[in-house]
Design a protein around this motif. Structure first.
Motif, mmCIF file in Angstrom:
data_model
loop_
_atom_site.group_PDB
_atom_site.id
_atom_site.type_symbol
_atom_site.label_atom_id
_atom_site.label_comp_id
_atom_site.label_asym_id
_atom_site.label_seq_id
_atom_site.Cartn_x
_atom_site.Cartn_y
_atom_site.Cartn_z
ATOM 1 N N THR A 1 2.778 8.233 3.705
ATOM 2 C CA THR A 1 2.299 8.040 2.339
ATOM 3 C C THR A 1 1.151 7.033 2.365
ATOM 4 O OG1 THR A 1 4.518 8.423 1.438
ATOM 5 C CG2 THR A 1 2.915 7.370 -0.002
ATOM 6 N N GLU A 2 -0.006 7.451 1.894
ATOM 7 C CA GLU A 2 -1.176 6.583 1.851
ATOM 8 C C GLU A 2 -1.458 6.185 0.406
ATOM 9 O OE1 GLU A 2 -2.632 5.570 4.629
ATOM 10 O OE2 GLU A 2 -1.321 6.821 5.873
ATOM 11 N N LEU A 3 -1.985 4.986 0.228
ATOM 12 C CA LEU A 3 -2.264 4.454 -1.099
ATOM 13 C C LEU A 3 -3.668 3.874 -1.143
ATOM 14 C CD1 LEU A 3 -1.475 3.333 -3.935
ATOM 15 C CD2 LEU A 3 -0.555 1.332 -2.749
ATOM 16 N N ALA A 4 -4.404 4.197 -2.196
ATOM 17 C CA ALA A 4 -5.722 3.619 -2.436
ATOM 18 C C ALA A 4 -5.711 2.975 -3.817
ATOM 19 C CB ALA A 4 -6.805 4.692 -2.356
ATOM 20 N N CYS A 5 -6.074 1.679 -3.870
ATOM 21 C CA CYS A 5 -6.028 0.953 -5.139
ATOM 22 C C CYS A 5 -7.028 -0.201 -5.106
ATOM 23 C CB CYS A 5 -4.620 0.423 -5.386
ATOM 24 S SG CYS A 5 -4.459 -0.625 -6.842
ATOM 25 N N GLY A 6 -7.879 -0.268 -6.115
ATOM 26 C CA GLY A 6 -8.824 -1.377 -6.214
ATOM 27 C C GLY A 6 -9.733 -1.514 -5.014
ATOM 28 N N GLY A 7 -10.133 -0.391 -4.416
ATOM 29 C CA GLY A 7 -11.006 -0.428 -3.252
ATOM 30 C C GLY A 7 -10.297 -0.733 -1.953
ATOM 31 N N LEU A 8 -8.967 -0.900 -2.005
ATOM 32 C CA LEU A 8 -8.178 -1.182 -0.804
ATOM 33 C C LEU A 8 -7.286 0.010 -0.482
ATOM 34 C CD1 LEU A 8 -7.061 -4.853 -1.644
ATOM 35 C CD2 LEU A 8 -8.978 -4.124 -0.187
ATOM 36 N N GLU A 9 -6.993 0.166 0.797
ATOM 37 C CA GLU A 9 -6.116 1.241 1.241
ATOM 38 C C GLU A 9 -4.930 0.656 1.993
ATOM 39 O OE1 GLU A 9 -8.391 3.988 3.513
ATOM 40 O OE2 GLU A 9 -9.597 4.679 1.791
ATOM 41 N N ALA A 10 -3.791 1.332 1.891
ATOM 42 C CA ALA A 10 -2.588 0.862 2.574
ATOM 43 C C ALA A 10 -1.728 2.054 2.949
ATOM 44 C CB ALA A 10 -1.804 -0.092 1.674
ATOM 45 N N THR A 11 -0.927 1.862 3.980
ATOM 46 C CA THR A 11 0.026 2.879 4.415
ATOM 47 C C THR A 11 1.436 2.391 4.113
ATOM 48 O OG1 THR A 11 -1.422 3.637 6.199
ATOM 49 C CG2 THR A 11 0.922 4.187 6.376
ATOM 50 N N VAL A 12 2.209 3.226 3.439
ATOM 51 C CA VAL A 12 3.599 2.905 3.144
ATOM 52 C C VAL A 12 4.466 3.735 4.083
ATOM 53 C CG1 VAL A 12 5.322 2.632 1.344
ATOM 54 C CG2 VAL A 12 2.893 2.612 0.742
ATOM 55 N N LYS A 13 5.231 3.055 4.918
ATOM 56 C CA LYS A 13 6.055 3.736 5.917
ATOM 57 C C LYS A 13 7.439 4.056 5.346
ATOM 58 C CE LYS A 13 3.690 1.337 9.691
ATOM 59 N NZ LYS A 13 3.854 0.424 10.857
ATOM 60 N N PRO A 14 8.167 4.933 6.004
ATOM 61 C CA PRO A 14 9.513 5.271 5.525
ATOM 62 C C PRO A 14 10.385 4.029 5.354
ATOM 63 C CG PRO A 14 8.833 6.838 7.188
ATOM 64 C CD PRO A 14 7.775 5.778 7.151
ATOM 65 N N SER A 15 11.162 4.018 4.269
ATOM 66 C CA SER A 15 12.038 2.907 3.907
ATOM 67 C C SER A 15 11.254 1.656 3.544
ATOM 68 C CB SER A 15 13.047 2.592 5.017
ATOM 69 O OG SER A 15 13.887 3.705 5.246
ATOM 70 N N GLN A 16 10.009 1.845 3.102
ATOM 71 C CA GLN A 16 9.206 0.733 2.595
ATOM 72 C C GLN A 16 8.798 1.017 1.158
ATOM 73 O OE1 GLN A 16 5.769 0.031 5.106
ATOM 74 N NE2 GLN A 16 6.875 -1.485 6.327
ATOM 75 N N GLN A 17 8.578 -0.061 0.415
ATOM 76 C CA GLN A 17 8.134 0.045 -0.974
ATOM 77 C C GLN A 17 6.954 -0.900 -1.191
ATOM 78 O OE1 GLN A 17 10.414 -1.607 -4.614
ATOM 79 N NE2 GLN A 17 11.007 0.566 -4.548
ATOM 80 N N LEU A 18 5.952 -0.408 -1.895
ATOM 81 C CA LEU A 18 4.767 -1.212 -2.167
ATOM 82 C C LEU A 18 4.411 -1.075 -3.639
ATOM 83 C CD1 LEU A 18 1.642 -1.596 0.078
ATOM 84 C CD2 LEU A 18 1.373 -1.253 -2.369
ATOM 85 N N GLY A 19 4.166 -2.203 -4.287
ATOM 86 C CA GLY A 19 3.793 -2.185 -5.690
ATOM 87 C C GLY A 19 2.333 -2.533 -5.879
ATOM 88 N N TYR A 20 1.747 -2.066 -6.972
ATOM 89 C CA TYR A 20 0.372 -2.443 -7.302
ATOM 90 C C TYR A 20 0.194 -2.444 -8.810
ATOM 91 C CZ TYR A 20 -0.635 2.598 -7.893
ATOM 92 O OH TYR A 20 -0.633 3.920 -8.291
ATOM 93 N N ASP A 21 -0.830 -3.195 -9.253
ATOM 94 C CA ASP A 21 -1.172 -3.270 -10.667
ATOM 95 C C ASP A 21 -2.678 -3.456 -10.780
ATOM 96 O OD1 ASP A 21 -1.627 -5.928 -9.950
ATOM 97 O OD2 ASP A 21 0.242 -6.642 -10.839
#
Length: 324
Positions: free
Chosen positions: A212-232
């Motif tokens: 699962t890849e995430l792009a937010c506010g010009g930044l990118e991150a990878t969320v691995k299995p059994s991980q949770q990432l929040g953004y606002d």
């Protein structure tokens, strides 16, 4: 509060009158005559009732963030006329009546306001409803309660307007399925499973399987299995480890809470049951909760909390319950 019979009450006047009624009903000096006058005022027009509903909602929001708001409120000090000689109502009883009146207005307006942010949604679930939909070839979405989704033409993605959804993709998916939520974009690759929760406080992305890849506010991150990432609006946070069985318990018709304040638990439970539970005790609201509830228990949740914490229960019309 009566004006000239041909005078059209303005929004500002309605707001001031609603504020005056709110001050009166929280003063501790309300009488039976006040209660009758208040009901008559609300019944004058939908605008009157809605003005009080908006004032009450604002008061509750402020009270949630400032425990002393009732004492320091800067609402207008104008008071509605009253018969001081009438029998007194208890503060609790009168507040309960006001909450019930407000709840009736909110319930009546629910079909209009509940999806205000979800205008143009292609898929929706109501309170307590869950739904499983194949939104594109190789992409299945499980929608939790009070969720609204707008689909991208051609099955290329979707926008999660509000609520919570789990996205499962097949192994033959040619390109990642894009999920727009808040100010971020989640990309679910082939043979993956992720959960996206879009609420007032921001967005949470939980990876259950695959990539699962995430792009937010010009930044990118990878969320691995059994991980949770929040953004606002401030951007993404830091990925943390989670127990998928707990985080995704709603898919098994369960709600599991681990060391969470009762106020947060009640906020979540209110998403699943009709009406509303309102905590009136700050100490009770701060109590940490370890609990597991079945969605079948939602009708009895107030009794369960009473049994566990000794909370007083006041049941009002419209499914409103006061816990204190």
């Amino acid at each position: 509060m009566d004006g000239h019979p041909f005078h059209r009450t303005t929004d500002d006047e309605l707001r001031r009158e609603a504020q005056a009624w709110l001050l009166r009903l929280t003063s501790g000096h309300a009488t039976v005559a006040d209660a009758q006058a208040f009901r008559q005022w609300c019944a004058r027009s939908p605008a009157h009732a809605q003005a009080f509903a908006r004032t009450r909602m604002l008061w509750e929001d402020l009270a949630r963030h400032a425990p002393n708001i009732r004492e320091s409120s800067q609402l207008s000090r104008k008071q509605p006329s009253r018969d001081r000689g009438g029998p007194r109502m208890s503060r609790r009883a009168f507040i309960g009546g006001a909450v019930a009146a407000t709840a009736a207005v909110l319930l009546a307006r629910a079909p209009i306001t509940a999806w205000l942010e979800a205008d143009g949604a292609d898929l929706r679930t109501a309170k307590g409803e869950q739904r499983r939909v194949e939104v594109a070839r190789g992409v299945v979405v499980e929608m939790n309660t009070q969720t609204a989704i707008r689909l991208v033409p051609g099955g290329r993605g979707m926008t999660l307007l509000e609520g919570e959804a789990t996205i499962t993709t097949g192994q033959w998916l040619a390109q990642p399925f894009a999920v727009q939520a808040g100010n971020g974009r989640v990309l679910a690759a082939a043979s993956s499973e992720c959960n996206v929760r879009c609420m007032d406080r921001g967005v949470q992305v939980t990876c259950l399987e695959g990539s699962t890849e995430l792009a937010c506010g010009g930044l990118e991150a990878t969320v691995k299995p059994s991980q949770q990432l929040g953004y606002d609006d401030q951007g993404p946070g830091v990925a943390v480890a989670v127990n998928p069985d707990v985080a995704m318990a709603w898919r098994r018709q369960l709600l599991i809470y681990d060391d969470e304040p009762l106020s947060a638990v009640i906020d979540d439970i209110n998403r699943y049951r009709p009406g509303k539970i309102i905590l009136t005790n700050r100490e009770l609201a701060a109590r940490k909760v370890h609990a597991r509830f079945s969605l079948d228990q939602m009708a009895d949740i107030a009794t369960l909390i009473h049994d566990a914490y000794g909370a007083d229960i006041t049941t009002l019309p419209g499914g409103v319950i006061l816990l204190g």
